[in-house]
Design a protein around this motif. Sequence first.
Motif: not given
Lengths: 456, 456
Positions: B265-267, B272-275, B295-297, B386-391
């Motif tokens: 799972i990645g935001c 960039s992070n998910l990929g 899963i992309a969130v 955590p950062a809001p993005e990571s959350s």
Amino acid sequence: MNKTTIPYKIYLDEQEMPKQWYNVRADMKKKPAPLLNPATLQPMTVEDLEAVFCTELAKQELDDTTAYFDIPEEIRNFYKMYRPSPLVRAYCLEEKLGTPAHIYYKFEGNNTSGSHKLNSAIAQAYYAKKQGLKGVTTETGAGQWGTALSMACSYFDLDCQVYMVKCSYEQKPFRREVMRTYGATVTPSPSMTTEIGRKINAEFPGTTGSLGCAISEAVEAETKQEGYRYVLGSVLAQVLLHQSVIGLETKTALDKYGVKADVIIGCAGGGSNLGGLISPFVGEMLRGENDYQIIAVEPASCPSLTRGKYAYDFCDTGKVTPLAKMYTLGSEFIPSANHAGGLRYHGMSSIVSELYDQGLLEARSVEQTEVFKAAEQFARVEGILPAPESSHAIKVAIDEALRCKETGEEKNIVFGLTGTGYFDMVAYQKYNDGEMGDYIPTDEELAKSLADLPQT
Amino acid sequence: MNKTTIPYKIYLDEQEMPKQWYNVRADMKKKPAPLLNPATLQPMTVEDLEAVFCTELAKQELDDTTAYFDIPEEIRNFYKMYRPSPLVRAYCLEEKLGTPAHIYYKFEGNNTSGSHKLNSAIAQAYYAKKQGLKGVTTETGAGQWGTALSMACSYFDLDCQVYMVKCSYEQKPFRREVMRTYGATVTPSPSMTTEIGRKINAEFPGTTGSLGCAISEAVEAETKQEGYRYVLGSVLAQVLLHQSVIGLETKTALDKYGVKADVIIGCAGGGSNLGGLISPFVGEMLRGENDYQIIAVEPASCPSLTRGKYAYDFCDTGKVTPLAKMYTLGSEFIPSANHAGGLRYHGMSSIVSELYDQGLLEARSVEQTEVFKAAEQFARVEGILPAPESSHAIKVAIDEALRCKETGEEKNIVFGLTGTGYFDMVAYQKYNDGEMGDYIPTDEELAKSLADLPQT
């Protein structure tokens, strides 16, 4: 050992993490002087202390003969979430300085509280929970301790009441929000929720508070609530005991790579980080097994070791606490408003004070613009933006490394990087804008704050 | 493998760190569609791109056949200062949820930039230095990318010019000061230093700026200065290449303990992070070696994958960039002011978009109050704020773990914890005060922003 075999960061395996804390007092022939009851001038007993502290912590506070205390499994499990902390070889800083010295730092900032304070916070919260308490009260100045304690209490589902010095509460709203996110109640001090707070607010309308006042409010709040105890993040012997995990990990990591430290450097405010870092090394010195050069670094604006008096004094400005024998500037001493970081305590851990008095460590004071210059230099080559407090140690580590450059000595320099500066950007901004100044108290000022020491 | 043998944190040794980045495009039979020159609608060439990007990076951008790129030693040495990042077993979260699932997270926040962005920043700075450039220009919204780039440029002694969206510049002064501490020049955008900035300021007096405008200013600043190039922190194929270090480390760490990931799972904002996280795993899927649920969130307020259109679009609001085929909400889409964190890009990496289109990953959108609820829960049991993005990833990881609780499945859930929220406390405060709301764009709004896609 070949230089290239040492990694940038030395991480211990979980099974190499300390299972016991080390109590350096056990190896001291001349012990730190006991805490005294200010009314009777008799040494404090566990019974005296347990009205304020958890019973187990009161016992730890007074035990100067047991060398090792088992770290309870629950605490060790919590430690595993953010420990072992890395011992970092500062290759990039060495290269930048062009020094033959090898520089290592023990980095305690890799957790949300941003500093080493969590090591003791989790221990104190654990014993409070074990005693069946509902919660704890404490004060916080800059907010590192309050943050650490709120994290620890959240983990053990304990109520956490933090009295935060009003000017910090207003100027550091982000620290406050971190505490609130962990479920703590944060009250600006002086508040209207305690007698002492109301009294101070009436006497000094508009005051922005002080650490001494916040301590008084936290202690009062503890006494007024069933099932609460007061906790403190530095100065105390119990805190140094918990913080010995820093030194124990450091020593294990160095031993693993066959590195013998020559110089060990730590910043010193109340002494929690310094005491924890140096304990196992000092233990070796006390047992005649090894020798180290140990340097405590303090701000020139709050120079308790270098310019204070070794005497009994109150631990707080409100003069409600037991008396501790320590290097002190007088309990009414408040560093100049110009001083940006922590390390603003008027006294010093009794253990660190006694070790200093016995000549086992030296002390240096440094001015804050130099400290921020070192912080910036470090951040740019080692990546980590350090806390202003930690940067005192960086400054002297750089000085020592440059001295090695002159002499050609390949010394191993180890320093404690206690935390990150992410919540200290107001101070960095002052430095970036060229608006940071220095302040060194005059002899007259110190004489004045020292004039009123209690008679023992 | 026995559960108890897996440590809380899996750290790789330095020699286990990746020596090559992995380019997932090489294993894709149907490649992501090429970038198009908006004037000619012809595929961009290295010659086209190297006016804006460093030549080596332009080559990486267009190379969809080379599977592995050597990571230069200088970059690997920098990586060693903050990498390998830990793969954490979330024992405490598992216990709190009472799930039979095993939850792991790859934590990229243990560096001063506070996120994974540094992995690509240091690479882009390195190639700029190697090309003999004087400096780079970029834009930053919330400030993570600007911070990472300023750290990287400081390390290589490159000038770093950051155009920071004016409202962030004013509301996030601490991020700005971190950048300044690393020697970057930070200009609030729109500024009076560029033509486009002056034009926008004249047209919209008092505007607080947008990312699209800041991109335009950064690109203009690059073209007007000898020896400068423009750099970007997400979306691009080169960025995903550099970020593959996340996935490669994750896979090595899992393999070391014999753990097979079931769900990853990645935001997803620009991707960039998910990929980076999923690349090596998707590579195995593409080669038919393994299967994973990926899963992309994304935020419900900026739902490019779940509600966008797969089409060619401009990468910026100012419509000066090449056209990329991607899931997009239209380059004029701006998420509601109510939206607190990052992940506010109108489009999505072409690689992630194509993988999604091929059914190799699924996408979910989540609302921000749920995200902050998950963030708070995570912070309290796992320690890290955590950062809001990571959350966004945390939220879905918790959902999946609770699903396992229902079904009794012992799935291995792996998610990317991209960063810390230490500079996002304004958003946390809103959540703590119960003042955070949600916003989901209506179909009409999306239809409007999608109405104006370029014709190709």
